[in-house]
Design a protein around this motif. Structure first.
Motif, PDB file in Angstrom:
ATOM      1  N   ALA A 233      40.574  26.922  50.855  1.00 51.68           N
ATOM      2  CA  ALA A 233      40.933  25.781  51.675  1.00 51.68           C
ATOM      3  C   ALA A 233      41.712  26.416  52.788  1.00 51.68           C
ATOM      4  CB  ALA A 233      41.615  24.822  51.107  1.00 51.68           C
ATOM      5  N   GLU A 234      43.006  27.307  52.414  1.00 55.75           N
ATOM      6  CA  GLU A 234      43.792  27.738  53.336  1.00 55.75           C
ATOM      7  C   GLU A 234      43.250  28.683  54.240  1.00 55.75           C
ATOM      8  OE1 GLU A 234      46.627  29.798  50.748  1.00 55.75           O
ATOM      9  OE2 GLU A 234      47.450  27.867  50.064  1.00 55.75           O
ATOM     10  N   LEU A 235      42.145  29.267  53.855  1.00 55.75           N
ATOM     11  CA  LEU A 235      41.297  30.323  54.684  1.00 55.75           C
ATOM     12  C   LEU A 235      40.453  29.437  55.679  1.00 55.75           C
ATOM     13  CD1 LEU A 235      40.517  33.073  52.203  1.00 55.75           C
ATOM     14  CD2 LEU A 235      42.207  33.532  54.074  1.00 55.75           C
ATOM     15  N   GLY A 236      40.104  28.203  55.228  1.00 53.86           N
ATOM     16  CA  GLY A 236      39.178  27.749  56.213  1.00 53.86           C
ATOM     17  C   GLY A 236      37.760  27.690  55.672  1.00 53.86           C
ATOM     18  N   ILE A 237      37.585  28.139  54.300  1.00 53.05           N
ATOM     19  CA  ILE A 237      36.212  28.158  53.703  1.00 53.05           C
ATOM     20  C   ILE A 237      36.013  26.812  53.390  1.00 53.05           C
ATOM     21  CG2 ILE A 237      34.879  28.942  51.735  1.00 53.05           C
ATOM     22  CD1 ILE A 237      36.575  31.472  51.868  1.00 53.05           C
ATOM     23  N   ARG A 238      34.956  26.107  53.669  1.00 55.95           N
ATOM     24  CA  ARG A 238      34.695  24.617  53.336  1.00 55.95           C
ATOM     25  C   ARG A 238      33.908  24.452  51.927  1.00 55.95           C
ATOM     26  NH1 ARG A 238      35.675  21.449  58.073  1.00 55.95           N
ATOM     27  NH2 ARG A 238      36.146  22.599  59.795  1.00 55.95           N
ATOM     28  N   CYS A 239      33.433  25.602  51.306  1.00 55.36           N
ATOM     29  CA  CYS A 239      32.634  25.040  50.194  1.00 55.36           C
ATOM     30  C   CYS A 239      32.770  26.271  49.352  1.00 55.36           C
ATOM     31  CB  CYS A 239      31.060  25.011  50.725  1.00 55.36           C
ATOM     32  SG  CYS A 239      30.205  24.547  49.190  1.00 55.36           S
ATOM     33  N   ILE A 240      32.899  26.029  47.883  1.00 54.78           N
ATOM     34  CA  ILE A 240      33.042  26.906  46.914  1.00 54.78           C
ATOM     35  C   ILE A 240      31.865  26.779  45.773  1.00 54.78           C
ATOM     36  CG2 ILE A 240      34.414  25.634  45.617  1.00 54.78           C
ATOM     37  CD1 ILE A 240      36.104  28.230  44.874  1.00 54.78           C
TER      38      ILE A 240
ATOM     39  N   ASP B 109      21.989  29.235  58.472  1.00 55.54           N
ATOM     40  CA  ASP B 109      22.956  28.258  58.700  1.00 55.54           C
ATOM     41  C   ASP B 109      24.211  28.561  58.129  1.00 55.54           C
ATOM     42  OD1 ASP B 109      21.784  26.227  60.726  1.00 55.54           O
ATOM     43  OD2 ASP B 109      20.366  26.384  58.922  1.00 55.54           O
ATOM     44  N   GLY B 110      24.000  29.406  57.177  1.00 56.51           N
ATOM     45  CA  GLY B 110      25.282  29.711  56.065  1.00 56.51           C
ATOM     46  C   GLY B 110      24.884  30.892  55.143  1.00 56.51           C
ATOM     47  N   VAL B 111      25.721  31.244  54.385  1.00 52.74           N
ATOM     48  CA  VAL B 111      25.617  32.133  53.468  1.00 52.74           C
ATOM     49  C   VAL B 111      26.432  32.191  52.294  1.00 52.74           C
ATOM     50  CG1 VAL B 111      26.829  34.006  54.837  1.00 52.74           C
ATOM     51  CG2 VAL B 111      25.010  34.747  53.138  1.00 52.74           C
ATOM     52  N   LEU B 112      25.962  32.297  50.944  1.00 52.36           N
ATOM     53  CA  LEU B 112      26.580  32.472  49.820  1.00 52.36           C
ATOM     54  C   LEU B 112      27.197  34.010  49.757  1.00 52.36           C
ATOM     55  CD1 LEU B 112      24.936  29.868  49.394  1.00 52.36           C
ATOM     56  CD2 LEU B 112      25.530  30.112  46.889  1.00 52.36           C
ATOM     57  N   THR B 113      28.218  34.292  49.471  1.00 47.79           N
ATOM     58  CA  THR B 113      28.659  35.773  49.635  1.00 47.79           C
ATOM     59  C   THR B 113      30.021  35.905  48.955  1.00 47.79           C
ATOM     60  OG1 THR B 113      29.196  37.782  50.845  1.00 47.79           O
ATOM     61  CG2 THR B 113      29.670  35.587  51.858  1.00 47.79           C
ATOM     62  N   TYR B 114      30.113  36.916  48.042  1.00 51.35           N
ATOM     63  CA  TYR B 114      31.334  37.248  47.150  1.00 51.35           C
ATOM     64  C   TYR B 114      32.460  37.903  48.333  1.00 51.35           C
ATOM     65  CZ  TYR B 114      28.148  36.764  43.486  1.00 51.35           C
ATOM     66  OH  TYR B 114      27.106  35.980  42.584  1.00 51.35           O
ATOM     67  N   PHE B 115      32.109  38.178  49.501  1.00 52.45           N
ATOM     68  CA  PHE B 115      32.765  38.767  50.509  1.00 52.45           C
ATOM     69  C   PHE B 115      33.742  37.335  51.412  1.00 52.45           C
ATOM     70  CE2 PHE B 115      29.820  42.344  50.655  1.00 52.45           C
ATOM     71  CZ  PHE B 115      30.875  43.396  50.304  1.00 52.45           C
ATOM     72  N   ALA B 116      33.435  36.111  50.976  1.00 54.47           N
ATOM     73  CA  ALA B 116      33.779  35.065  51.964  1.00 54.47           C
ATOM     74  C   ALA B 116      35.455  35.227  52.064  1.00 54.47           C
ATOM     75  CB  ALA B 116      33.526  33.875  51.041  1.00 54.47           C
ATOM     76  N   PRO B 117      36.352  35.132  51.038  1.00 53.56           N
ATOM     77  CA  PRO B 117      37.658  35.331  51.322  1.00 53.56           C
ATOM     78  C   PRO B 117      38.004  36.385  52.215  1.00 53.56           C
ATOM     79  CG  PRO B 117      37.248  35.233  49.131  1.00 53.56           C
ATOM     80  CD  PRO B 117      36.088  35.589  49.662  1.00 53.56           C
ATOM     81  N   GLU B 118      37.598  37.632  52.100  1.00 55.45           N
ATOM     82  CA  GLU B 118      38.013  38.788  52.875  1.00 55.45           C
ATOM     83  C   GLU B 118      37.448  38.633  54.269  1.00 55.45           C
ATOM     84  OE1 GLU B 118      37.231  43.722  52.905  1.00 55.45           O
ATOM     85  OE2 GLU B 118      36.630  42.367  51.015  1.00 55.45           O
TER      86      GLU B 118
END
Length: 331
Positions: free
Chosen positions: A70-77, A312-321
């Protein structure tokens, strides 16, 4: 078009401001879904050896990850459970236990970070003593019995508060059965992002380590996942799942199947996602660790490829970085 020197395409590449002005697409933190692994225990951070930088977290540490997102602006986990072997059975009953790891983690995230979207995985492999996405009898993966189990799993996850259900099992008719059950249970607003084009791929190995399914798996998954050489079949599976009530569709794996992403988006014009799977992630990490590539640049370039292909979006383990780099104005 005027000939050279009147036409000089390099004019528009001359500096960062011009390149940004004419850029055809954008990579945003809104495009990122972060897959995370949950395990039992308290205050646990357990490294996944085949996925450097990825850890299994206990529920309390999953909440910390959600707060970080949430702090990083990622909207979905997106939650994936590492289930104790003692809970794995041939009937997969733990899959719809209201108190299983996935459901507990969902409720904890909902309570701590209510605006964050929670996506869950629907497949039986984390709960199956034989490691398959469906129920197995005499070496055969049973479709209809598996769908019954998957439906119970879907309702339990919706009851726990999941916003998006991700059926990744590839059984026939599971989307329609889930949609009917969700409506009957009062979960008409629960979204389904169907893994509609999930291929029988060699790129899943590290993920199976992460959820503890590698050692249990007997045989392969080719009787229910797609043949890597089939593109038209992928389109038929997308059409079927949309007709049965899927809200969004997914192609998996990601980069080796960008042609499928392009075909799906061009034909169906629906929200289309891809999963940058564990093998893709591990290859970039390993090459970077050996100094063969610039890991940061390769990571971002790989994510740009999904957007360019039509995701439209991608599931990625890189998301936080990636989210951190985007926030800092990475080019």
């Amino acid at each position: 078009m005027r000939e050279f020197p009147g036409t000089r395409p390099r004019r528009l590449r001359r500096n960062a401001a011009l390149r940004a002005l004419v850029r055809e697409d954008r990579l945003s933190v809104d495009d990122l879904i972060w897959p995370v692994f949950v395990r039992d225990g308290e205050n646990v951070l357990e490294e996944v050896p085949s996925m450097p930088g990825v850890v299994r977290r206990s529920v309390d540490r999953i909440v910390e990850a959600a707060e970080q997102a949430a702090e990083l602006g990622i909207r979905c986990i997106c939650i994936f459970p590492y289930t104790d072997n003692a809970l794995k059975t041939d009937a997969c009953e733990e899959a719809w236990n209201p108190e299983n790891l996935s459901n507990r983690a969902t409720r904890a995230i909902r309570a701590a970070v209510p605006d964050l979207l929670v996506m869950t995985d629907i497949a039986l492999d984390p709960y199956n003593a034989q490691g398959h996405d469906g129920i197995v009898r005499d070496g055969i993966i049973l479709n209809d019995e598996s769908v019954e189990a998957l439906v119970r799993m879907a309702v339990a996850q919706a009851d726990a508060g999941a916003d998006i259900l991700g059926p990744s099992d590839m059984m026939d008719n599971r989307i329609g059965a889930m949609r009917d059950a969700l409506e009957a249970a009062g979960h008409s607003d629960t979204c389904i992002m169907s893994y509609s084009a999930k291929y029988a791929s060699a790129f899943y190995g590290p993920f199976r380590d992460a959820v503890g399914a590698s050692g249990a798996l007997k045989g392969d998954k080719k009787t229910y996942q797609l043949d890597p050489l089939n593109a038209e079949e992928a389109e038929r599976m997308i059409a079927r799942d949309l007709a049965e009530g899927a809200d969004m569709v997914m192609v998996k794996p990601g980069m080796p199947y960008l042609d499928i992403v392009r075909r799906v988006k061009a034909r169906f014009r629906v929200p289309t996602f891809a999963y940058q799977v564990s093998g893709e992630y591990a290859m970039i990490r390993a090459a970077a660790a050996n100094g063969w590539i610039d890991g940061e640049k390769a990571m971002m370039e790989s994510l740009m490829a999904f957007r360019r292909a039509g995701c439209d979006g991608v599931l990625t383990y890189f998301a936080p970085e990636a989210a951190g780099l985007i926030a800092r104005g990475w080019e």
